[in-house]
Design an enzyme around this catalytic site. Structure first.
Site, PDB file in Angstrom:
ATOM      1  N   ILE A 152      37.631  15.259  74.443  1.00 54.81           N
ATOM      2  CA  ILE A 152      36.888  16.505  74.306  1.00 54.81           C
ATOM      3  C   ILE A 152      37.867  17.658  74.144  1.00 54.81           C
ATOM      4  O   ILE A 152      38.743  17.852  74.997  1.00 54.81           O
ATOM      5  CB  ILE A 152      36.001  16.734  75.553  1.00 54.81           C
ATOM      6  CG1 ILE A 152      35.097  15.513  75.797  1.00 54.81           C
ATOM      7  CG2 ILE A 152      35.202  18.025  75.403  1.00 54.81           C
ATOM      8  CD1 ILE A 152      34.179  15.149  74.650  1.00 54.81           C
ATOM      9  N   GLU A 153      37.737  18.391  73.037  1.00 54.58           N
ATOM     10  CA  GLU A 153      38.736  19.421  72.761  1.00 54.58           C
ATOM     11  C   GLU A 153      38.123  20.798  72.556  1.00 54.58           C
ATOM     12  O   GLU A 153      38.819  21.736  72.187  1.00 54.58           O
ATOM     13  CB  GLU A 153      39.562  19.010  71.532  1.00 54.58           C
ATOM     14  CG  GLU A 153      40.128  17.605  71.713  1.00 54.58           C
ATOM     15  CD  GLU A 153      41.169  17.194  70.677  1.00 54.58           C
ATOM     16  OE1 GLU A 153      41.376  17.941  69.710  1.00 54.58           O
ATOM     17  OE2 GLU A 153      41.766  16.117  70.859  1.00 54.58           O
ATOM     18  N   SER A 154      36.792  20.932  72.771  1.00 47.74           N
ATOM     19  CA  SER A 154      36.205  22.254  72.528  1.00 47.74           C
ATOM     20  C   SER A 154      35.493  22.776  73.769  1.00 47.74           C
ATOM     21  O   SER A 154      35.999  23.648  74.465  1.00 47.74           O
ATOM     22  CB  SER A 154      35.272  22.200  71.330  1.00 47.74           C
ATOM     23  OG  SER A 154      34.404  21.088  71.433  1.00 47.74           O
TER      24      SER A 154
END
Ligand SMILES: *[C@@H]1O[C@H](CO)[C@@H](O)[C@H](O)[C@H]1NC(C)=O
Length: 316
Positions: A152-154
């Protein structure tokens, strides 16, 4: 003529040697697969013998009532049912002893969880469509995946709720593994709270695209300091949970690529003594094929049984 006693003794020694191997061995390679249609098939990836875990990248959109979107680039087209044929390949991975996880997130799409209830709904969706449950859609067909990876990067909220909900999907007959791919700056902006649950079996830290904590200018100290911070700050579900996440080719990431021989000679010797060391994660299968990175490092990633333990055989 060999006596029966001798044969029993040889068998017993072989067994102890095998146990020693499994007991002290560790060090495997995990790899992301799925974002390039021109990389090897999933079955061939697993059959290479280089990998212990393959993460299918990615389920890019889910949560907040959105229709989930699986994206496997040019490999197959999920909406038309074109990825169901991956079931036989997933099963062939299992026969080769390779675990296959579904990776959530990536750098595009819309991965979000808006509440604990939403987390439960997404966990139910994952169970019915990718794990031990049933549904009319099952994008990858009937094969049952082994775990869920959080890349998860946002968005930042409620990933701890999803980790808790997914961890409850394990049954007595089949565990559902949890893994996460945080970036090396500590704590991870998206997964910090989720990681503090201690529920993750594997944590592959991305030591790339993050100059302050990655290998740079022939100097491993920032990377090693970051590794030590991570491994002493994040509780995990098993001992050898932490993996050094690396690009498999110079162009696989904006920065952070480590030449495999430098990795073997200068970096792994500083990481492997850690009791939390589990191995190396690579981004990605396509890039690995451009360099043969995994084949080059494989023997050095593995923990070898130490000779000091061998004299205990004499007591047989
Ligand atoms: C990788 O290994 C394969 C098989 O041995 C070989 O054909 C290929 O040339 C190698 N590629 C690189 C970049 O070393």
């Amino acid at each position: 003529m060999e006596s029966r006693g001798m044969r029993v003794r040889v068998a017993a020694i072989s067994l102890v040697v095998a146990l020693l191997w499994s007991g002290v061995s560790g060090g495997s390679i995990s790899i992301y697969w799925g974002q390039r249609g021109d990389e090897a098939t999933l079955a061939d990836t697993c059959a290479s013998g280089n990998f212990e875990i393959v993460m299918l990248a990615f389920l890019i959109t889910f949560g907040n009532g959105q229709t989930p979107v699986l994206n496997l680039a040019g490999h197959c087209d999920p909406p038309s049912g074109g990825c169901k044929s991956l079931s036989t390949q997933i099963e062939s991975c299992h026969s080769s002893g390779v675990k296959v996880f579904l990776s959530l997130g990536g750098s595009v799409g819309n991965a979000m969880i808006t509440s604990a209830e939403d987390a439960q709904e997404v966990a139910n969706y994952l169970w019915n469509n990718y794990l031990g449950g049933n549904s009319g859609s099952r994008p990858l067909g009937p094969a049952v995946l082994d775990g869920i990876d959080f890349d998860i990067e946002s968005t930042t909220a409620h990933w701890d709720d999803l980790a808790k909900a997914v961890s409850k999907l394990s049954t007595n007959s089949k565990k559902v593994y949890l893994s996460a791919a945080p970036q090396c700056p500590y704590p991870d902006a998206s997964l910090g709270d989720a990681l503090q649950t201690g529920l993750f079996d594997y944590v592959w830290i991305q030591f790339y695209n993050n100059p302050p904590c990655q290998y740079a200018n022939e100097d491993a100290s920032n990377l090693v300091n970051s590794w030590n911070h991570w491994t002493t700050s994040v509780p995990t579900a098993q001992t050898r949970s932490f993996y050094l996440g690396l690009p498999a080719a110079p162009r696989a990431a904006g920065s952070g690529y480590i030449d495999p021989h430098v990795l073997i000679e200068k970096v792994l010797p500083k990481i492997k003594p850690s009791s939390k060391y589990g191995g190396v994660m690579l981004w990605s299968k396509y890039w690995d094929e451009q360099t043969n990175y995994s084949s080059t490092i494989k023997d050095s990633v593995i923990m070898k049984p130490s000779l000091v333990e061998l004299p205990t055989l004499a007591s047989l």
